[in-house]
Scaffold this motif. Structure first.
Motif, PDB file in Angstrom:
ATOM      1  N   ALA A  94       0.819  -1.218   0.000  1.00 19.72           N
ATOM      2  CA  ALA A  94       0.000   0.000   0.000  1.00 19.72           C
ATOM      3  C   ALA A  94       0.848   1.262   0.000  1.00 19.72           C
ATOM      4  O   ALA A  94       0.430   2.302  -0.517  1.00 19.72           O
ATOM      5  CB  ALA A  94      -0.932  -0.009   1.204  1.00 19.72           C
ATOM      6  N   SER A  95       2.052   1.192   0.586  1.00 18.04           N
ATOM      7  CA  SER A  95       2.890   2.381   0.708  1.00 18.04           C
ATOM      8  C   SER A  95       4.002   2.461  -0.341  1.00 18.04           C
ATOM      9  O   SER A  95       4.720   3.455  -0.407  1.00 18.04           O
ATOM     10  CB  SER A  95       3.516   2.433   2.104  1.00 18.04           C
ATOM     11  N   SER A  96       4.139   1.425  -1.173  1.00 20.76           N
ATOM     12  CA  SER A  96       5.225   1.404  -2.159  1.00 20.76           C
ATOM     13  C   SER A  96       5.063   2.515  -3.191  1.00 20.76           C
ATOM     14  O   SER A  96       3.987   2.695  -3.769  1.00 20.76           O
ATOM     15  CB  SER A  96       5.261   0.048  -2.869  1.00 20.76           C
ATOM     16  N   ARG A  97       6.139   3.229  -3.450  1.00 22.44           N
ATOM     17  CA  ARG A  97       6.123   4.271  -4.478  1.00 22.44           C
ATOM     18  C   ARG A  97       6.438   3.718  -5.865  1.00 22.44           C
ATOM     19  O   ARG A  97       6.142   4.361  -6.875  1.00 22.44           O
ATOM     20  CB  ARG A  97       7.140   5.353  -4.125  1.00 22.44           C
ATOM     21  N   ARG A 100       3.491  -0.568  -9.819  1.00 29.39           N
ATOM     22  CA  ARG A 100       2.648  -0.154 -10.945  1.00 29.39           C
ATOM     23  C   ARG A 100       1.685  -1.249 -11.400  1.00 29.39           C
ATOM     24  O   ARG A 100       0.763  -0.974 -12.171  1.00 29.39           O
ATOM     25  CB  ARG A 100       3.544   0.253 -12.142  1.00 29.39           C
ATOM     26  N   LEU A 145      -6.755  -3.722  -3.670  1.00 25.00           N
ATOM     27  CA  LEU A 145      -5.474  -3.038  -3.502  1.00 25.00           C
ATOM     28  C   LEU A 145      -5.122  -2.234  -4.750  1.00 25.00           C
ATOM     29  O   LEU A 145      -4.728  -1.056  -4.660  1.00 25.00           O
ATOM     30  CB  LEU A 145      -4.367  -4.049  -3.205  1.00 25.00           C
ATOM     31  N   GLU A 148      -7.345   0.837  -4.984  1.00 25.34           N
ATOM     32  CA  GLU A 148      -6.924   1.866  -4.027  1.00 25.34           C
ATOM     33  C   GLU A 148      -5.688   2.611  -4.516  1.00 25.34           C
ATOM     34  O   GLU A 148      -5.585   3.831  -4.333  1.00 25.34           O
ATOM     35  CB  GLU A 148      -6.624   1.215  -2.679  1.00 25.34           C
ATOM     36  N   ARG A 149      -4.765   1.866  -5.131  1.00 19.71           N
ATOM     37  CA  ARG A 149      -3.522   2.471  -5.597  1.00 19.71           C
ATOM     38  C   ARG A 149      -3.670   3.136  -6.965  1.00 19.71           C
ATOM     39  O   ARG A 149      -2.781   3.873  -7.385  1.00 19.71           O
ATOM     40  CB  ARG A 149      -2.421   1.396  -5.680  1.00 19.71           C
ATOM     41  N   ILE A 151      -3.601   1.438  -9.860  1.00 16.70           N
ATOM     42  CA  ILE A 151      -2.614   0.775 -10.723  1.00 16.70           C
ATOM     43  C   ILE A 151      -3.289  -0.363 -11.489  1.00 16.70           C
ATOM     44  O   ILE A 151      -4.424  -0.747 -11.200  1.00 16.70           O
ATOM     45  CB  ILE A 151      -1.422   0.228  -9.911  1.00 16.70           C
TER      46      ILE A 151
END
Length: 300
Positions: A94-97, A100, A145, A148-149, A151
């Motif tokens: 969830a926090s990965s920058r 993709r 997930l 939310e992201r 991607i």
């Protein structure tokens, strides 16, 4: 439009399918990390392995590698609460920058039996067995997930996997083959190398909430596949059993309830993919040529 492959991919679960996918990606120049239950297992040149187990804290090096990955693929079977691997690393995902794309290997068990009828990407996932419901729960966790992201994501609903080291030739050679017959039963299969090609194609054609049903061209009765392997390897067929014989285990009977055919034309069009092993014949021949089912000389 064909996209470039991600530079770094993390595979949750380096089992039979995970290893095949990892090898294909490594051969294409992708950096691959993955998880195992025991670090000594599944050594593959160039592949970084991290231990992941529900009874152990998640290692910092695993979280660091996960945070660098452009894409994450999960091959881990579900449990009653969905995906056990995701539960351990969801916060990091969830926090990965860098992330993709995420993918999840599911199963055509999410579809109820069709009495030999067809399913495709638009078919209702109406399976009601515990395994079907667990798979659907895990699929939704990964799709949530990704949503939310914001991607891309892919769910791969797979038939029975086979390939070198896991096939009817190996079972015959080990004396573990079962000649179970259910009249009218047919189902598709997918060679594990074709699965690896499908995952690569999905990475090159990223889409939001994609769903794929890769399969071979020939839904076939299991006894037909076993007979071909026996002929190829010179083995006698085991004694035939009816699928509802009390001597057949409940788990095996449940396996023989899934009578359906897979129409993968939509998946092939979306991914510009065709199987290298269009039926079990090509797959078993490849396995035989690479030593599966070959008898050792006496005394060897």
């Amino acid at each position: 439009m064909v996209a470039d492959l991600p530079k770094r991919i993390f595979i949750l679960g380096l089992g039979y399918s995970g290893q095949a996918i990892a090898r294909r990606l490594l051969a294409l120049g992708v950096t691959v990390d993955g998880t195992v239950r025991e670090p000594a297992a599944h050594a593959i040149d160039g592949l970084a392995r991290h231990r992941l187990a529900s009874d152990q804290p998640v290692d910092a090096s695993l979280l660091e590698a996960l945070g660098r990955a452009d894409a994450v693929l999960c091959t881990v079977p579900p449990d009653a609460d969905g995906d056990p691997a995701m539960r351990l690393v969801r916060a990091a995902l969830a926090s990965s920058r860098a992330l993709r794309w995420v993918g999840y290997l599911s199963s055509t068990a999410v579809y109820a039996g069709r009495d030999g009828g067809w399913v495709d990407e638009a078919s209702l996932a109406d399976g009601s067995s515990p395994s079907a419901l667990q798979r659907l729960h895990a699929e939704r966790q990964w799709q949530a997930l990704a949503s939310e992201r914001g991607i891309d994501s892919a769910v791969f609903r797979l038939p029975g996997l086979y390939g070198r080291g896991r096939n009817a030739l190996v079972q015959l050679a080990a004396g573990r083959a079962r000649h179970v017959v259910r009249p009218g039963l047919v189902f598709n299969r997918l060679h594990v190398q074709d699965l690896a090609d499908v995952v690569v194609a999905a990475l090159q054609h990223p889409r939001p909430a994609a769903r794929y049903l890769p399969a071979d061209d020939e839904p076939a009765p299991p006894q037909q596949v076993l007979a071909y392997a026996a002929q190829l390897g010179g083995y006698a067929l085991p004694a035939q059993q009816q699928w509802d014989d009390p001597a057949v285990s409940p788990s095996l009977r449940r396996f023989y309830e899934g009578n359906k055919r897979i129409d993968s034309r939509g998946t092939r069009a979306m991914l510009q993919w065709q199987p290298r092993f269009p039926s079990y014949r090509e797959g078993l021949q490849d396995a035989w040529e690479h030593g599966d089912g070959q008898r050792l000389p006496a005394g060897a």
